[in-house]
Scaffold this motif. Structure first.
Motif, PDB file in Angstrom:
ATOM      1  N   LYS A  46      32.453 100.599  20.974  1.00 32.34           N
ATOM      2  CA  LYS A  46      32.355 101.817  20.170  1.00 32.34           C
ATOM      3  C   LYS A  46      31.065 102.595  20.390  1.00 32.34           C
ATOM      4  N   ILE A  47      30.107 101.995  21.074  1.00 30.55           N
ATOM      5  CA  ILE A  47      28.799 102.624  21.267  1.00 30.55           C
ATOM      6  C   ILE A  47      28.568 102.833  22.761  1.00 30.55           C
ATOM      7  N   PRO A  48      28.341 104.060  23.191  1.00 30.46           N
ATOM      8  CA  PRO A  48      28.062 104.260  24.620  1.00 30.46           C
ATOM      9  C   PRO A  48      26.707 103.643  24.978  1.00 30.46           C
ATOM     10  N   TYR A  49      26.632 103.044  26.141  1.00 28.55           N
ATOM     11  CA  TYR A  49      25.369 102.460  26.584  1.00 28.55           C
ATOM     12  C   TYR A  49      25.341 102.379  28.107  1.00 28.55           C
ATOM     13  N   LEU A  50      24.142 102.366  28.633  1.00 28.53           N
ATOM     14  CA  LEU A  50      23.922 102.188  30.063  1.00 28.53           C
ATOM     15  C   LEU A  50      23.352 100.794  30.289  1.00 28.53           C
ATOM     16  N   VAL A  51      23.533 100.288  31.488  1.00 30.89           N
ATOM     17  CA  VAL A  51      22.966  98.993  31.869  1.00 30.89           C
ATOM     18  C   VAL A  51      21.906  99.253  32.932  1.00 30.89           C
ATOM     19  N   ALA A  52      20.716  98.733  32.690  1.00 33.23           N
ATOM     20  CA  ALA A  52      19.629  98.850  33.666  1.00 33.23           C
ATOM     21  C   ALA A  52      19.326  97.458  34.221  1.00 33.23           C
ATOM     22  N   ASN A  54      16.379  95.604  36.424  1.00 31.53           N
ATOM     23  CA  ASN A  54      15.010  95.778  36.920  1.00 31.53           C
ATOM     24  C   ASN A  54      14.535  97.225  36.763  1.00 31.53           C
ATOM     25  N   ARG A  55      14.791  97.771  35.580  1.00 30.21           N
ATOM     26  CA  ARG A  55      14.342  99.103  35.162  1.00 30.21           C
ATOM     27  C   ARG A  55      14.987 100.260  35.926  1.00 30.21           C
ATOM     28  N   THR A  56      16.142 100.009  36.536  1.00 26.76           N
ATOM     29  CA  THR A  56      16.879 101.049  37.241  1.00 26.76           C
ATOM     30  C   THR A  56      18.290 101.091  36.681  1.00 26.76           C
ATOM     31  N   ILE A  57      18.741 102.287  36.284  1.00 27.43           N
ATOM     32  CA  ILE A  57      20.102 102.432  35.782  1.00 27.43           C
ATOM     33  C   ILE A  57      21.065 101.998  36.882  1.00 27.43           C
ATOM     34  N   SER A  58      22.029 101.174  36.502  1.00 28.64           N
ATOM     35  CA  SER A  58      22.937 100.603  37.491  1.00 28.64           C
ATOM     36  C   SER A  58      24.314 101.241  37.437  1.00 28.64           C
ATOM     37  N   SER A  59      25.077 101.001  38.479  1.00 23.75           N
ATOM     38  CA  SER A  59      26.474 101.431  38.530  1.00 23.75           C
ATOM     39  C   SER A  59      27.344 100.207  38.251  1.00 23.75           C
ATOM     40  N   PRO A  60      28.632 100.399  37.995  1.00 20.48           N
ATOM     41  CA  PRO A  60      29.508  99.253  37.742  1.00 20.48           C
ATOM     42  C   PRO A  60      29.539  98.253  38.899  1.00 20.48           C
ATOM     43  N   GLU A  61      29.297  98.699  40.120  1.00 24.34           N
ATOM     44  CA  GLU A  61      29.345  97.822  41.284  1.00 24.34           C
ATOM     45  C   GLU A  61      28.041  97.089  41.546  1.00 24.34           C
ATOM     46  N   SER A  62      26.975  97.419  40.802  1.00 22.96           N
ATOM     47  CA  SER A  62      25.670  96.783  41.028  1.00 22.96           C
ATOM     48  C   SER A  62      25.769  95.278  40.818  1.00 22.96           C
ATOM     49  N   SER A  63      25.214  94.522  41.756  1.00 26.28           N
ATOM     50  CA  SER A  63      25.256  93.061  41.694  1.00 26.28           C
ATOM     51  C   SER A  63      24.303  92.510  40.648  1.00 26.28           C
ATOM     52  N   LEU A  64      24.696  91.375  40.081  1.00 25.92           N
ATOM     53  CA  LEU A  64      23.850  90.655  39.137  1.00 25.92           C
ATOM     54  C   LEU A  64      23.150  89.520  39.875  1.00 25.92           C
ATOM     55  N   ILE A  70      17.537  92.651  32.726  1.00 20.08           N
ATOM     56  CA  ILE A  70      18.704  93.449  32.376  1.00 20.08           C
ATOM     57  C   ILE A  70      18.507  94.025  30.984  1.00 20.08           C
ATOM     58  N   ALA A  71      18.819  95.304  30.833  1.00 20.60           N
ATOM     59  CA  ALA A  71      18.682  95.969  29.536  1.00 20.60           C
ATOM     60  C   ALA A  71      19.934  96.779  29.239  1.00 20.60           C
ATOM     61  N   LEU A  72      20.342  96.756  27.972  1.00 19.23           N
ATOM     62  CA  LEU A  72      21.430  97.614  27.498  1.00 19.23           C
ATOM     63  C   LEU A  72      20.793  98.752  26.733  1.00 19.23           C
TER      64      LEU A  72
END
Length: 79
Positions: A46-52, A54-64, A70-72
């Motif tokens: 219900k809440i929009p959020y981005l995933v960063a 190492n302090r860089t906004i990531s895409s859905p394909e970004s590897s873990l 990691i930050a929400l």
């Protein structure tokens, strides 16, 4: 292979869930992380959020990667 992740939450996400999550999971990318977290914590749907990572906004394909920072990040407002 299991990945050890420490996820820091900010803003309203911190208020609703926790300030930090420690996970040991088998996830490959940000898309899988979001799916996992939204299943475990339905409020995230219900809440929009981005995933960063190492302090860089990531895409859905970004590897873990184990040990990554990691930050929400929900929308922020301020003055």
């Amino acid at each position: 292979m299991e990945t050890h992740l420490r996820v820091t939450l900010y803003g309203i996400l911190q208020e609703r869930i926790a300030s930090e999550l420690s996970l040991t999971v088998q996830l490959k990318n940000v898309f899988e992380l979001r799916s996992y977290l939204e299943e475990k914590y339905p409020v995230l749907r219900k809440i929009p959020y981005l995933v960063a990572i190492n302090r860089t906004i990531s895409s859905p394909e970004s590897s873990l990667i184990s040990g990554a920072e990691i930050a929400l990040l929900p929308p922020f407002s301020g003055g």
